[in-house]
Design an enzyme around this catalytic site. Structure first.
Site, PDB file in Angstrom:
ATOM      1  N   SER A 169       0.822  -1.206   0.000  1.00 38.56           N
ATOM      2  CA  SER A 169       0.000   0.000   0.000  1.00 38.56           C
ATOM      3  C   SER A 169       0.856   1.256   0.000  1.00 38.56           C
ATOM      4  O   SER A 169       1.956   1.276   0.562  1.00 38.56           O
ATOM      5  CB  SER A 169      -0.890   0.002   1.256  1.00 38.56           C
ATOM      6  OG  SER A 169      -1.493   1.261   1.443  1.00 38.56           O
TER       7      SER A 169
ATOM      8  N   TYR B 289      -2.074  -0.944  10.824  1.00 38.27           N
ATOM      9  CA  TYR B 289      -2.339  -1.517   9.491  1.00 38.27           C
ATOM     10  C   TYR B 289      -1.181  -1.175   8.548  1.00 38.27           C
ATOM     11  O   TYR B 289      -0.587  -2.060   7.939  1.00 38.27           O
ATOM     12  CB  TYR B 289      -3.658  -0.968   8.922  1.00 38.27           C
ATOM     13  CG  TYR B 289      -3.713  -1.076   7.418  1.00 38.27           C
ATOM     14  CD1 TYR B 289      -3.475   0.029   6.618  1.00 38.27           C
ATOM     15  CD2 TYR B 289      -3.945  -2.299   6.804  1.00 38.27           C
ATOM     16  CE1 TYR B 289      -3.477  -0.074   5.237  1.00 38.27           C
ATOM     17  CE2 TYR B 289      -3.951  -2.416   5.426  1.00 38.27           C
ATOM     18  CZ  TYR B 289      -3.712  -1.290   4.646  1.00 38.27           C
ATOM     19  OH  TYR B 289      -3.712  -1.405   3.290  1.00 38.27           O
TER      20      TYR B 289
ATOM     21  N   LYS C  21       2.089  -3.550   6.640  1.00 33.23           N
ATOM     22  CA  LYS C  21       2.520  -3.560   5.231  1.00 33.23           C
ATOM     23  C   LYS C  21       4.035  -3.351   5.146  1.00 33.23           C
ATOM     24  O   LYS C  21       4.738  -4.009   4.381  1.00 33.23           O
ATOM     25  CB  LYS C  21       1.785  -2.485   4.429  1.00 33.23           C
ATOM     26  CG  LYS C  21       0.299  -2.742   4.247  1.00 33.23           C
ATOM     27  CD  LYS C  21       0.031  -4.066   3.565  1.00 33.23           C
ATOM     28  CE  LYS C  21      -1.453  -4.307   3.348  1.00 33.23           C
ATOM     29  NZ  LYS C  21      -1.725  -5.649   2.798  1.00 33.23           N
TER      30      LYS C  21
HETATM   31  C1  WQD Z   1     -10.108   8.879   1.080  1.00 33.37           C
HETATM   32  C2  WQD Z   1     -10.371  10.361   1.368  1.00 33.37           C
HETATM   33  C3  WQD Z   1     -10.747  10.809   3.700  1.00 33.37           C
HETATM   34  C4  WQD Z   1     -14.486   8.605   4.082  1.00 33.37           C
HETATM   35  C5  WQD Z   1      -7.163   4.025   3.212  1.00 33.37           C
HETATM   36  C6  WQD Z   1      -5.915   3.259   3.571  1.00 33.37           C
HETATM   37  C7  WQD Z   1      -5.343   2.646   2.333  1.00 33.37           C
HETATM   38  C8  WQD Z   1      -6.397   1.804   1.707  1.00 33.37           C
HETATM   39  C9  WQD Z   1      -7.569   2.697   1.295  1.00 33.37           C
HETATM   40  C10 WQD Z   1      -6.697  -0.462   2.390  1.00 33.37           C
HETATM   41  C11 WQD Z   1      -9.668  10.837   2.631  1.00 33.37           C
HETATM   42  C12 WQD Z   1     -11.992  11.121   2.883  1.00 33.37           C
HETATM   43  C13 WQD Z   1     -13.314   9.153   3.574  1.00 33.37           C
HETATM   44  C14 WQD Z   1     -15.559   9.448   4.469  1.00 33.37           C
HETATM   45  C15 WQD Z   1     -14.261  11.354   3.820  1.00 33.37           C
HETATM   46  N1  WQD Z   1      -6.839   0.823   2.629  1.00 33.37           N
HETATM   47  N2  WQD Z   1     -13.219  10.511   3.459  1.00 33.37           N
HETATM   48  N3  WQD Z   1     -15.402  10.807   4.322  1.00 33.37           N
HETATM   49  O1  WQD Z   1      -7.793   6.810   3.969  1.00 33.37           O
HETATM   50  O2  WQD Z   1      -6.967   7.480   1.637  1.00 33.37           O
HETATM   51  O3  WQD Z   1      -6.792   5.107   2.380  1.00 33.37           O
HETATM   52  O4  WQD Z   1      -8.078   3.247   2.516  1.00 33.37           O
HETATM   53  O5  WQD Z   1      -6.196  -0.998   1.476  1.00 33.37           O
HETATM   54  O6  WQD Z   1      -4.233   1.858   2.686  1.00 33.37           O
HETATM   55  O7  WQD Z   1      -4.970   4.147   4.109  1.00 33.37           O
HETATM   56  O8  WQD Z   1      -9.015   6.058   1.870  1.00 33.37           O
HETATM   57  O9  WQD Z   1     -11.374   6.144   1.181  1.00 33.37           O
HETATM   58  O10 WQD Z   1     -10.823   6.134   3.672  1.00 33.37           O
HETATM   59  O11 WQD Z   1     -10.358   8.169   2.300  1.00 33.37           O
HETATM   60  O12 WQD Z   1     -14.143  12.596   3.704  1.00 33.37           O
HETATM   61  O13 WQD Z   1     -16.642   9.010   4.935  1.00 33.37           O
HETATM   62  O14 WQD Z   1     -11.776  10.532   1.618  1.00 33.37           O
HETATM   63  O15 WQD Z   1     -10.550  11.797   4.688  1.00 33.37           O
HETATM   64  O16 WQD Z   1      -9.271  12.185   2.418  1.00 33.37           O
HETATM   65  P1  WQD Z   1      -7.607   6.472   2.533  1.00 33.37           P
HETATM   66  P2  WQD Z   1     -10.463   6.569   2.283  1.00 33.37           P
END
Ligand code: WQD
Length: 344
Positions: free
Chosen positions: A125, A150, A154
């Site tokens: 990741s 998490y 990785k």
């Molecule tokens: C994306 C953006 C949130 C939800 C994580 C892990 C990564 C992978 C993918 C596993 C961010 C914003 C999110 C919500 C929001 N995991 N958001 N409201 O955190 O970039 O990555 O998930 O494989 O390893 O780190 O992904 O989709 O959670 O967030 O505003 O209800 O959307 O703050 O900016 P993230 P995400």
């Protein structure tokens, strides 16, 4: 040629099984269904016409895993997805994450060594980079102190693989994903988080379909053009295809070194509001959302430098943000058995 896909009934795993079968590989799935269901194997068959072999057990169980590999010495490669992956949950349950993610990997590596199965593709990741000092981020960027257990699993997994390869005949490719979203064009498989979604796009589609009251946007005071955080979103089918290219690269002995690492991103960063605007465009709906405080542990912005993957791995993401969001929305409607007439 037979390939093992661990976690093959999960989101990225199931899309990868379809692409492997499309390329003519025979697929065996091992999954414990801790975050997926057995019916996904049937849905894969609905798409490809071939139901993958499915064995259901926990790869953290050393005896069961050793027995599986003894019975499958003819495997030509392994694509290892099976791991817990919720950032927030890993902060609350670190030991569960370290045990599951690391013991499973070690059992697999032992099984490979004992049965002379040479090739491993590992699901890593971009989290390993933390908040990169410079963007776009390439594979040469320094690994940063992990923001969550998490992310640490990785980083540690990549080190365990590196050290095991050094002392053996094994090869491995680690694929560092950016943000996988979207669904298969058939709308038969897609992202199906159990419970309340952690990730942005399933939360958007579940809000639009009426399952969630509204989307909370985690902060609009970041150092970005519109104040919301930026990520490199990549279509899950593009990601799946990269895994087929990687495992074929190893089987065809086209590697330049025993352990290769590739970023899987588009090279384009989009903000949360960009994704919302894309959703409203493709769906014709107005999304109900509100700006709330930042989420702890989130980084401000990250997007990949995809040159190494494009030039050396020989893979390039093809689909744009609208297609990613459109396939996610079509999947959500198909899965919930209804379509929402656009409100515009
Ligand atoms: C994306 C953006 C949130 C939800 C994580 C892990 C990564 C992978 C993918 C596993 C961010 C914003 C999110 C919500 C929001 N995991 N958001 N409201 O955190 O970039 O990555 O998930 O494989 O390893 O780190 O992904 O989709 O959670 O967030 O505003 O209800 O959307 O703050 O900016 P993230 P995400």
């Amino acid at each position: 040629m037979k390939i093992l896909v661990t976690g093959g009934t999960g989101y990225i795993g199931s899309h990868t099984v379809v692409e492997l079968q499309h390329k003519g590989y025979e697929v065996v799935i091992v999954d414990n269904h801790s975050n997926s269901s057995a019916e996904i194997a049937d849905k894969i068959a609905d798409i490809s016409g071939t139901k993958p072999t499915l064995e259901i057990f926990d790869l953290a169980d050393q005896a069961l895993t050793a027995d599986f590999f003894k019975r499958n010495k003819d495997l030509k490669g392994i694509i290892h997805f099976a791991a817990y992956k919720a950032v927030g949950e890993s902060v609350a349950e670190p030991l569960m994450y370290y045990r599951n993610n690391l013991v499973s990997l070690m059992n697999i590596l032992e099984g490979m060594k004992e049965n002379n199965i040479p090739n491993l593709v590992f699901s890593s990741s971009c989290t390993v980079y933390g908040q990169p000092d410079e963007l776009p981020v390439s594979e040469k960027a320094p690994i940063k102190f992990a923001e969550s257990p998490y992310g640490n699993t990785k980083q540690i997994s990549e080190e365990i693989i590196r050290d095991t390869l050094h002392a053996s005949e094994l090869n491995a490719i680690a694929l560092r994903y950016f943000n996988p979203i979207g669904a298969h064009d058939s709308s038969i498989i897609g992202e199906l988080p159990l419970g309340i979604p952690n990730n942005l796009v399933p939360f958007i589609t579940q809000t639009a379909i009426g399952l969630r009251e509204s989307l909370s946007v985690f902060g609009d005071d970041y150092e970005t053009p519109d104040g919301t955080a930026i990520r490199d979103y990549i279509h899950v089918v593009d990601l799946a295809k990269a895994h087929v290219v990687a495992v074929s690269r190893m089987i065809d002995s086209n590697m330049n070194q025993k352990f290769e690492i590739f970023n899987l991103g588009t090279g384009i960063g989009y903000s949360v509001l960009d994704v919302i605007k894309s959703f409203e465009k493709v769906s014709g709906l107005k999304l109900n959302y509100k700006i709330v405080d930042r989420r702890e542990g989130d980084i401000t912005k990250v997007w990949a430098n995809p040159d190494f993957s494009n030039e050396v791995l020989g893979w390039k993401a093809e689909r744009d943000l609208d297609n990613m969001v459109d396939t996610a929305w079509k999947w959500e409607q198909a899965y919930r058995g209804k379509t929402i007439a656009s409100s515009h």
